[in-house]
Design a protein around this motif. Structure first.
Motif, PDB file in Angstrom:
ATOM      1  N   TYR A 125       1.061  -1.359   0.147  1.00 53.52           N
ATOM      2  CA  TYR A 125       0.198   0.036   0.008  1.00 53.52           C
ATOM      3  C   TYR A 125       0.795   1.211   0.019  1.00 53.52           C
ATOM      4  CZ  TYR A 125      -4.118  -3.247   0.833  1.00 53.52           C
ATOM      5  OH  TYR A 125      -4.768  -4.203   0.835  1.00 53.52           O
ATOM      6  N   GLY A 126       1.968   1.036   0.265  1.00 55.96           N
ATOM      7  CA  GLY A 126       3.006   2.240   0.358  1.00 55.96           C
ATOM      8  C   GLY A 126       3.463   2.815   1.658  1.00 55.96           C
ATOM      9  N   SER A 132       4.235   5.495   2.990  1.00 55.55           N
ATOM     10  CA  SER A 132       3.565   6.593   3.681  1.00 55.55           C
ATOM     11  C   SER A 132       2.228   6.432   4.033  1.00 55.55           C
ATOM     12  CB  SER A 132       3.605   7.852   2.828  1.00 55.55           C
ATOM     13  OG  SER A 132       2.947   7.610   1.690  1.00 55.55           O
ATOM     14  N   ASN A 133       1.661   5.031   3.554  1.00 57.39           N
ATOM     15  CA  ASN A 133      -0.013   4.801   3.899  1.00 57.39           C
ATOM     16  C   ASN A 133       0.259   3.883   5.133  1.00 57.39           C
ATOM     17  OD1 ASN A 133      -0.994   6.189   1.882  1.00 57.39           O
ATOM     18  ND2 ASN A 133      -0.737   4.829   0.404  1.00 57.39           N
ATOM     19  N   ASN A 174      -5.767   4.790  -0.924  1.00 55.85           N
ATOM     20  CA  ASN A 174      -5.997   5.787  -1.463  1.00 55.85           C
ATOM     21  C   ASN A 174      -5.333   5.620  -2.984  1.00 55.85           C
ATOM     22  OD1 ASN A 174      -3.058   6.338  -1.413  1.00 55.85           O
ATOM     23  ND2 ASN A 174      -3.490   7.298   0.659  1.00 55.85           N
ATOM     24  N   ASN A 187      -2.942   7.394  -4.192  1.00 50.02           N
ATOM     25  CA  ASN A 187      -1.636   7.907  -4.310  1.00 50.02           C
ATOM     26  C   ASN A 187      -0.796   6.968  -5.389  1.00 50.02           C
ATOM     27  OD1 ASN A 187      -2.857  10.127  -2.917  1.00 50.02           O
ATOM     28  ND2 ASN A 187      -1.587   9.395  -1.180  1.00 50.02           N
ATOM     29  N   ASP A 188       0.047   7.365  -6.015  1.00 46.03           N
ATOM     30  CA  ASP A 188       0.931   6.829  -6.806  1.00 46.03           C
ATOM     31  C   ASP A 188       1.978   6.167  -5.647  1.00 46.03           C
ATOM     32  OD1 ASP A 188      -0.243   7.218  -9.159  1.00 46.03           O
ATOM     33  OD2 ASP A 188       1.163   8.858  -9.634  1.00 46.03           O
TER      34      ASP A 188
END
Length: 141
Positions: free
Chosen positions: A51-52, A54-55, A68, A70-71
């Motif tokens: 999911y990244g 920063s997520n 979300n 977001n790339d």
């Protein structure tokens, strides 16, 4: 998961046909290289990959995940695979981005799986992947 790691290379081409109907040239119009696998753990590291970075946050042992549009950032990935014949293969993706997360199924008696697809971008030398195969046995003097 037990499905392992899958590497796919997809190329699209366009045929140039001469007046008589014969193909005289085939031009490559695109090339995409991907790796796909399924994580079967639910922990901070896996969730950050899916999911990244920063997520996903962790506080007092609790994990929060944001979903979300977001790339996800491009990162370097390294896969190491034990092979037969006392060899090991290292696959280095210098610039890869998770571009797909598969369906997450919640089924009694089965691990929660996070299937991801990593799309490889060319580096400064135009290479999407580097493969190295090494012996795990010291050479005989």
């Amino acid at each position: 998961s037990d499905e392992g790691l899958t590497n796919a290379i997809e190329m699209d081409t366009e045929e140039v046909v001469e007046w008589g109907g014969n193909t005289v040239l085939v031009v490559k119009t695109s090339r995409t290289e991907t790796f796909a696998w399924t994580f079967i753990e639910t922990n901070e590291l896996v969730l950050k990959e899916a999911y990244g970075q920063s997520n996903v946050t962790v506080k007092d042992g609790n994990i929060a995940v944001l979903h979300n549009a977001n790339d996800l950032p491009s990162r370097t990935y390294v896969f190491e695979i034990a092979m037969t014949g006392d060899r090991v293969k290292r696959i280095v993706v210098p610039s890869g981005t998770v571009t797909e997360i598969g369906e997450v199924a919640y089924v009694a008696g089965e691990p929660i799986g996070y299937g991801v697809t990593l799309t490889c971008a060319p580096d400064a030398n135009g290479n999407t992947v580097y493969e190295y195969i090494a012996s795990t046995v010291a050479p005989t003097p």
